[in-house]
Design a protein around this motif. Structure first.
Motif, short mmCIF file in Angstrom:
data_model
loop_
_atom_site.label_atom_id
_atom_site.label_comp_id
_atom_site.label_asym_id
_atom_site.label_seq_id
_atom_site.Cartn_x
_atom_site.Cartn_y
_atom_site.Cartn_z
N LEU A 93 0.84 -1.19 0.00
CA LEU A 93 0.00 0.00 0.00
C LEU A 93 0.88 1.24 0.00
CD1 LEU A 93 -3.05 0.67 0.16
CD2 LEU A 93 -2.79 0.84 2.64
N HIS A 94 0.48 2.23 -0.78
CA HIS A 94 1.25 3.47 -0.87
C HIS A 94 1.26 4.20 0.47
CE1 HIS A 94 1.77 3.55 -5.27
NE2 HIS A 94 0.58 2.96 -5.31
N LYS A 95 2.45 4.64 0.88
CA LYS A 95 2.58 5.47 2.06
C LYS A 95 2.87 6.90 1.61
CE LYS A 95 5.09 6.09 6.41
NZ LYS A 95 6.16 5.58 7.31
N LEU A 96 2.04 7.84 2.06
CA LEU A 96 2.21 9.23 1.65
C LEU A 96 3.39 9.85 2.39
CD1 LEU A 96 -1.49 10.48 1.53
CD2 LEU A 96 -0.14 9.35 -0.25
N ALA A 142 1.35 14.80 -3.03
CA ALA A 142 1.04 13.90 -4.14
C ALA A 142 0.33 12.64 -3.66
CB ALA A 142 2.32 13.51 -4.87
N PHE A 143 -0.63 12.18 -4.47
CA PHE A 143 -1.32 10.92 -4.24
C PHE A 143 -1.06 9.99 -5.41
CE2 PHE A 143 -3.82 13.68 -1.51
CZ PHE A 143 -4.17 12.86 -0.44
N PRO A 144 -1.09 8.68 -5.17
CA PRO A 144 -1.08 7.75 -6.31
C PRO A 144 -2.38 7.91 -7.09
CG PRO A 144 -1.50 6.58 -4.26
CD PRO A 144 -1.12 7.98 -3.88
N THR A 145 -2.41 7.46 -8.32
CA THR A 145 -3.62 7.56 -9.12
C THR A 145 -4.69 6.63 -8.55
OG1 THR A 145 -2.88 5.86 -10.66
CG2 THR A 145 -2.34 8.14 -11.19
N ARG A 192 -10.17 16.90 -4.89
CA ARG A 192 -10.13 17.27 -6.31
C ARG A 192 -9.76 16.08 -7.19
NH1 ARG A 192 -7.46 23.32 -5.63
NH2 ARG A 192 -9.46 24.42 -5.48
N GLN A 193 -9.17 15.05 -6.58
CA GLN A 193 -8.81 13.84 -7.33
C GLN A 193 -9.74 12.66 -7.04
OE1 GLN A 193 -4.43 13.04 -7.52
NE2 GLN A 193 -4.29 14.80 -6.17
N PRO A 225 -4.39 21.98 2.56
CA PRO A 225 -3.95 21.74 1.17
C PRO A 225 -4.05 20.28 0.75
CG PRO A 225 -2.44 23.23 2.29
CD PRO A 225 -3.35 22.68 3.34
N ARG A 226 -3.70 19.34 1.66
CA ARG A 226 -3.76 17.93 1.29
C ARG A 226 -5.21 17.47 1.11
NH1 ARG A 226 0.04 13.86 1.65
NH2 ARG A 226 1.31 15.02 3.16
N LEU A 227 -6.08 17.90 1.99
CA LEU A 227 -7.49 17.51 1.87
C LEU A 227 -8.11 18.04 0.59
CD1 LEU A 227 -8.73 17.88 5.55
CD2 LEU A 227 -8.70 15.77 4.21
N VAL A 228 -7.86 19.31 0.28
CA VAL A 228 -8.41 19.89 -0.95
C VAL A 228 -7.87 19.14 -2.16
CG1 VAL A 228 -8.48 21.96 -2.40
CG2 VAL A 228 -8.80 22.15 0.08
#
Length: 232
Positions: A4-7, A12-15, A43-44, A36-39
């Motif tokens: 699992l991706h760890k931020l 940045a987020f994985p797709t 948005r993604q 900023p991270r939540l927004v």
């Protein structure tokens, strides 16, 4: 073995296409709940959902539960209830009270997914102009409401509560009417459930949802979230 991706410290987020299928939509963990991270996540098409004691978990399920405001189904009994009881309904006048009430609703396992960390984060989102609430009143008593996040001209519903019969349904009805009036076509319900299905919520493929989210981002932001009275 599935990793699992760890931020990290970046935003940045994985797709979303990299999300797990079991559990459905789990995409990443870690990071923080800064504005900023939540927004960026909303948005993604990504949202946080975790319990007390867990790391922050980020999700983008497939399919996605959505409600097109033009397909909303209001019941005759609810409209009759609104005419009969004439509740007062407001927008963005008591966000903190609404999220505090939502966070106090017990789950069957005696917990709540709206942790203290989440409450603080969404209160900051509200102060930044991204999170919003609908409040339902009986005189001066708050009896129901809901809150969510508005990005890309899409309302992302988070939670609702009732202290009297139909109060949360009244809040949702007034939300839909407010959105329709201002040209908003889509409510992100995240995951469909039987109650939402009766209101018109449907499941669409994640890719379709993300395409809709991107297309709505092309429009100018709508400026109608101001403290106001919808019904009195």
């Amino acid at each position: 073995m599935i990793s699992l991706h760890k931020l990290d410290a970046s935003l940045a987020f994985p797709t979303p296409s990299e999300a797990l299928t079991d559990p459905n939509g789990l995409l990443a963990f870690g990071g923080d709940l800064s504005v900023p991270r939540l927004v960026n996540s909303y948005r993604q098409g990504i949202f946080p959902w975790f319990s007390e004691g867990e790391p922050i978990l980020w999700w983008s399920p497939d399919p996605r539960g959505v409600l097109f405001t033009g397909k909303y189904k209001s019941s005759k009994s609810l409209l009759k209830h609104i005419r009969k009881t004439t509740p007062k309904v407001t927008v963005d006048t008591s966000f903190n009270e609404v999220i505090d009430a939502c966070s106090s609703i017990p789950r069957k396992d005696n917990g709540t997914w709206i942790t203290a960390e989440m409450v603080d984060a969404y209160k900051r989102l509200y102060q930044a102009g991204y999170a919003h609430s609908i409040e339902v009143w009986d005189k001066e008593r708050l009896i129901g409401g809901l809150y969510g996040v508005f990005v890309n001209n899409v309302f992302c519903g988070e939670s609702m509560f009732s202290r009297q019969d139909n109060a949360s349904k009244v809040a949702f009805h007034c939300l839909v009417e407010l959105l329709k009036k201002n040209g908003v076509r889509l409510i992100d319900c995240q995951m469909q459930n039987p109650h939402l299905a009766t209101l018109g919520c449907e499941e669409i493929p994640r890719k379709t949802f993300l395409d809709l989210l991107a297309s709505e981002q092309e429009h100018l932001p709508l400026q109608f979230w101001t403290p106001q009275v919808l019904l009195a």
